[in-house]
Design a protein around this motif. Structure first.
Motif, PDB file in Angstrom:
ATOM      1  N   PRO A 133       0.808  -1.241   0.000  1.00 42.73           N
ATOM      2  CA  PRO A 133       0.000   0.000   0.000  1.00 42.73           C
ATOM      3  C   PRO A 133       0.831   1.277   0.000  1.00 42.73           C
ATOM      4  CG  PRO A 133      -0.823  -1.559   1.623  1.00 42.73           C
ATOM      5  CD  PRO A 133       0.480  -2.096   1.150  1.00 42.73           C
ATOM      6  N   LEU A 134       2.125   1.197   0.344  1.00 42.42           N
ATOM      7  CA  LEU A 134       2.982   2.384   0.300  1.00 42.42           C
ATOM      8  C   LEU A 134       3.226   2.846  -1.131  1.00 42.42           C
ATOM      9  CD1 LEU A 134       5.666   1.378   2.977  1.00 42.42           C
ATOM     10  CD2 LEU A 134       3.620   2.787   3.291  1.00 42.42           C
ATOM     11  N   PHE A 135       3.028   1.932  -2.091  1.00 43.08           N
ATOM     12  CA  PHE A 135       3.322   2.243  -3.488  1.00 43.08           C
ATOM     13  C   PHE A 135       2.122   2.082  -4.414  1.00 43.08           C
ATOM     14  CE2 PHE A 135       6.886   0.150  -1.346  1.00 43.08           C
ATOM     15  CZ  PHE A 135       7.836   1.150  -1.365  1.00 43.08           C
ATOM     16  N   VAL A 136       1.143   1.272  -3.983  1.00 49.39           N
ATOM     17  CA  VAL A 136       0.018   0.938  -4.855  1.00 49.39           C
ATOM     18  C   VAL A 136      -1.280   1.103  -4.081  1.00 49.39           C
ATOM     19  CG1 VAL A 136      -1.056  -0.870  -6.250  1.00 49.39           C
ATOM     20  CG2 VAL A 136       1.436  -0.736  -6.110  1.00 49.39           C
ATOM     21  N   THR A 137      -2.296   1.666  -4.729  1.00 49.35           N
ATOM     22  CA  THR A 137      -3.625   1.732  -4.135  1.00 49.35           C
ATOM     23  C   THR A 137      -4.291   0.375  -4.296  1.00 49.35           C
ATOM     24  OG1 THR A 137      -3.827   4.074  -4.683  1.00 49.35           O
ATOM     25  CG2 THR A 137      -5.862   2.887  -4.168  1.00 49.35           C
ATOM     26  N   LEU A 138      -4.552  -0.282  -3.172  1.00 51.39           N
ATOM     27  CA  LEU A 138      -5.052  -1.642  -3.224  1.00 51.39           C
ATOM     28  C   LEU A 138      -6.540  -1.671  -3.556  1.00 51.39           C
ATOM     29  CD1 LEU A 138      -3.336  -3.228  -0.082  1.00 51.39           C
ATOM     30  CD2 LEU A 138      -2.640  -3.394  -2.459  1.00 51.39           C
ATOM     31  N   PRO A 139      -6.960  -2.624  -4.398  1.00 51.34           N
ATOM     32  CA  PRO A 139      -8.389  -2.801  -4.663  1.00 51.34           C
ATOM     33  C   PRO A 139      -9.065  -3.456  -3.460  1.00 51.34           C
ATOM     34  CG  PRO A 139      -7.106  -4.491  -5.784  1.00 51.34           C
ATOM     35  CD  PRO A 139      -6.114  -3.534  -5.194  1.00 51.34           C
ATOM     36  N   ALA A 273      -4.255  -8.733 -11.599  1.00 53.70           N
ATOM     37  CA  ALA A 273      -3.296  -7.874 -10.901  1.00 53.70           C
ATOM     38  C   ALA A 273      -2.795  -6.751 -11.802  1.00 53.70           C
ATOM     39  CB  ALA A 273      -2.123  -8.717 -10.396  1.00 53.70           C
ATOM     40  N   LEU A 274      -2.490  -7.071 -13.047  1.00 54.36           N
ATOM     41  CA  LEU A 274      -1.948  -6.058 -13.958  1.00 54.36           C
ATOM     42  C   LEU A 274      -3.003  -5.051 -14.415  1.00 54.36           C
ATOM     43  CD1 LEU A 274       0.470  -8.223 -16.121  1.00 54.36           C
ATOM     44  CD2 LEU A 274       1.048  -6.605 -14.311  1.00 54.36           C
ATOM     45  N   SER A 275      -4.273  -5.450 -14.341  1.00 57.56           N
ATOM     46  CA  SER A 275      -5.335  -4.509 -14.712  1.00 57.56           C
ATOM     47  C   SER A 275      -5.366  -3.308 -13.771  1.00 57.56           C
ATOM     48  CB  SER A 275      -6.694  -5.215 -14.709  1.00 57.56           C
ATOM     49  OG  SER A 275      -7.070  -5.592 -13.385  1.00 57.56           O
ATOM     50  N   ILE A 276      -4.891  -3.501 -12.539  1.00 58.02           N
ATOM     51  CA  ILE A 276      -4.831  -2.403 -11.567  1.00 58.02           C
ATOM     52  C   ILE A 276      -3.920  -1.286 -12.076  1.00 58.02           C
ATOM     53  CG2 ILE A 276      -4.249  -1.800  -9.183  1.00 58.02           C
ATOM     54  CD1 ILE A 276      -6.660  -3.644  -9.453  1.00 58.02           C
ATOM     55  N   PHE A 277      -2.925  -1.640 -12.881  1.00 52.29           N
ATOM     56  CA  PHE A 277      -1.952  -0.664 -13.381  1.00 52.29           C
ATOM     57  C   PHE A 277      -2.271  -0.222 -14.800  1.00 52.29           C
ATOM     58  CE2 PHE A 277       0.048  -3.435 -10.285  1.00 52.29           C
ATOM     59  CZ  PHE A 277       0.613  -2.529  -9.403  1.00 52.29           C
ATOM     60  N   GLY A 278      -3.470  -0.554 -15.282  1.00 52.53           N
ATOM     61  CA  GLY A 278      -3.890  -0.104 -16.597  1.00 52.53           C
ATOM     62  C   GLY A 278      -3.279  -0.864 -17.760  1.00 52.53           C
ATOM     63  N   ILE A 279      -2.750  -2.066 -17.513  1.00 56.57           N
ATOM     64  CA  ILE A 279      -2.170  -2.874 -18.590  1.00 56.57           C
ATOM     65  C   ILE A 279      -3.305  -3.566 -19.344  1.00 56.57           C
ATOM     66  CG2 ILE A 279      -0.620  -4.793 -19.140  1.00 56.57           C
ATOM     67  CD1 ILE A 279       0.755  -2.282 -18.064  1.00 56.57           C
ATOM     68  N   ASP A 280      -3.290  -3.459 -20.671  1.00 50.14           N
ATOM     69  CA  ASP A 280      -4.362  -4.064 -21.451  1.00 50.14           C
ATOM     70  C   ASP A 280      -4.339  -5.582 -21.312  1.00 50.14           C
ATOM     71  OD1 ASP A 280      -3.000  -5.299 -24.134  1.00 50.14           O
ATOM     72  OD2 ASP A 280      -1.912  -3.525 -23.469  1.00 50.14           O
ATOM     73  N   LYS A 281      -5.482  -6.195 -21.548  1.00 50.76           N
ATOM     74  CA  LYS A 281      -5.650  -7.620 -21.283  1.00 50.76           C
ATOM     75  C   LYS A 281      -4.759  -8.487 -22.159  1.00 50.76           C
ATOM     76  CE  LYS A 281      -9.292 -10.965 -20.264  1.00 50.76           C
ATOM     77  NZ  LYS A 281     -10.760 -11.253 -20.290  1.00 50.76           N
ATOM     78  N   THR A 282      -4.546  -8.084 -23.397  1.00 49.09           N
ATOM     79  CA  THR A 282      -3.683  -8.868 -24.286  1.00 49.09           C
ATOM     80  C   THR A 282      -2.262  -8.947 -23.746  1.00 49.09           C
ATOM     81  OG1 THR A 282      -4.990  -8.250 -26.232  1.00 49.09           O
ATOM     82  CG2 THR A 282      -2.748  -9.043 -26.614  1.00 49.09           C
ATOM     83  N   THR A 283      -1.724  -7.800 -23.343  1.00 50.67           N
ATOM     84  CA  THR A 283      -0.367  -7.768 -22.785  1.00 50.67           C
ATOM     85  C   THR A 283      -0.301  -8.533 -21.467  1.00 50.67           C
ATOM     86  OG1 THR A 283       0.002  -5.608 -23.804  1.00 50.67           O
ATOM     87  CG2 THR A 283       1.503  -6.261 -22.047  1.00 50.67           C
ATOM     88  N   ALA A 284      -1.327  -8.368 -20.633  1.00 52.15           N
ATOM     89  CA  ALA A 284      -1.342  -9.054 -19.338  1.00 52.15           C
ATOM     90  C   ALA A 284      -1.413 -10.565 -19.521  1.00 52.15           C
ATOM     91  CB  ALA A 284      -2.535  -8.568 -18.506  1.00 52.15           C
ATOM     92  N   LEU A 285      -2.210 -11.026 -20.481  1.00 51.87           N
ATOM     93  CA  LEU A 285      -2.312 -12.461 -20.736  1.00 51.87           C
ATOM     94  C   LEU A 285      -0.985 -13.002 -21.275  1.00 51.87           C
ATOM     95  CD1 LEU A 285      -4.151 -14.955 -20.756  1.00 51.87           C
ATOM     96  CD2 LEU A 285      -4.814 -14.340 -23.087  1.00 51.87           C
ATOM     97  N   SER A 286      -0.357 -12.253 -22.156  1.00 50.88           N
ATOM     98  CA  SER A 286       0.955 -12.663 -22.676  1.00 50.88           C
ATOM     99  C   SER A 286       1.971 -12.739 -21.537  1.00 50.88           C
ATOM    100  CB  SER A 286       1.433 -11.674 -23.740  1.00 50.88           C
ATOM    101  OG  SER A 286       0.499 -11.578 -24.799  1.00 50.88           O
ATOM    102  N   TYR A 287       1.900 -11.785 -20.634  1.00 50.85           N
ATOM    103  CA  TYR A 287       2.779 -11.796 -19.458  1.00 50.85           C
ATOM    104  C   TYR A 287       2.559 -13.059 -18.632  1.00 50.85           C
ATOM    105  CZ  TYR A 287       4.722 -10.461 -14.917  1.00 50.85           C
ATOM    106  OH  TYR A 287       5.429 -10.435 -13.735  1.00 50.85           O
TER     107      TYR A 287
END
Length: 306
Positions: A133-139, A273-287
């Motif tokens: 939470p010091l670096f990221v706003t938690l959902p 998890a990556l959607s929290i940082f605005g990463i598109d789904k295609t890139t997140a799935l590839s990751y």
């Protein structure tokens, strides 16, 4: 029931992960992977069993004679492989079995070291989760998981202290209960219980305890580094804290029943998890695919070889 439920959940999470993601876009993302970063990630994955072996050897303090780090690393890889490919966590049973066969260590004592090891991992994971939470706003959905983890860690810590410092008091009622067992079982049962509880004595040594915490922290930092290096491989511009958050989500999500290898669950949690940082789904799935390959393939192959 667990296998059926796990299979259904894996299918559900797999569908959620790949839904509305064109396969050609995923292939295009993989075509642009900077593979010079994949090799360091694989090296970090292979270093982890060595670090875990050092910590596991410390857990046998002060009786560490005859324990070789190479053999411990192989046993850990076999255990990891079995946990990946089998529906139940048979890897921990394999550790007990191979330590008895190859190092002549009591199964009860080895089981105790595994319990202490899990507690160390939970403590470090809790610390890392509290730092997020010091670096990221938690959902909201992660806030609840974090609170549950904290409660579990405190309860586990209390139980470990009781087992470590109150062993003699625990053995007295156990001796009374032993009267209900057949005579030939009483002594072996008591000796097994005593041996298992002795493994908790390592927590009473401040010097060894600090070393254990330091190695535990290193093990978890290695895992975060793997996540971050895969960011670089896919040219994802995210801070180190994002790699920490992905690891925390994946570890908390381990409790979800699934097929062996966490198929589907692992990938959807990465996307989530990556959607929290605005990463598109295609890139997140590839990751998720690339990280899965790096994290699961080496221990599966080396564990099988071992």
């Amino acid at each position: 029931v667990r296998i059926v439920l796990g299979t259904l959940l894996s299918l559900l999470f797999s569908w959620l992960a790949v839904r509305k993601v064109p396969p050609d876009q995923v292939l295009a993302t993989f075509a642009a992977v900077r593979y010079r970063f994949v090799a360091p990630a694989l090296v970090l994955v292979l270093i982890s069993p060595l670090a875990r072996a050092v910590r596991w050897k410390l857990l046998y303090h002060p009786d560490q004679g005859g324990l070789r780090l190479f053999n411990l690393s192989i046993i850990l890889l076999i255990s990891q492989m079995m946990n990946i490919v089998l529906p139940a966590r048979g890897g921990e049973v394999a550790r007990v079995y191979f330590m008895a066969r190859t190092a002549d260590r009591s199964p009860a004592y080895t089981l105790g070291t595994i319990v202490v090891e899990k507690w160390l991992d939970i403590v470090v994971l809790l610390v890392l989760v509290l730092l997020v939470p010091l670096f990221v706003t938690l959902p909201p959905w992660f806030q609840d998981s974090r609170a549950a983890l904290a409660v579990f860690a405190v309860a586990f810590f209390g139980a470990a202290l009781v087992l470590s410092y109150g062993r003699e008091r625990l053995l007295r009622p156990a001796a009374s209960l032993a009267r209900f067992f057949p005579l030939r079982w009483r002594r072996p049962a008591r000796e097994t219980l005593e041996t298992g509880l002795q493994s908790m004595d390592v927590l009473r040594s401040p010097g060894v305890g600090l070393q254990l915490q330091a190695w535990s922290l290193l093990i978890w930092v290695l895992r975060v580094l793997v996540n971050y290096v895969i960011f670089l491989a896919l040219d994802i511009s995210l801070p180190f804290a994002a790699a920490l958050f992905v690891l925390a989500v994946l570890q908390v999500g381990v409790a979800v029943p699934s097929t062996p290898g966490k198929l589907g669950v692992f990938h959807y949690l990465c996307v989530l998890a990556l959607s929290i940082f605005g990463i598109d789904k295609t890139t997140a799935l590839s990751y998720s695919f690339l990280l899965y390959f790096v994290v699961f393939l080496p221990p599966t192959l080396l564990g099988g070889l071992g």
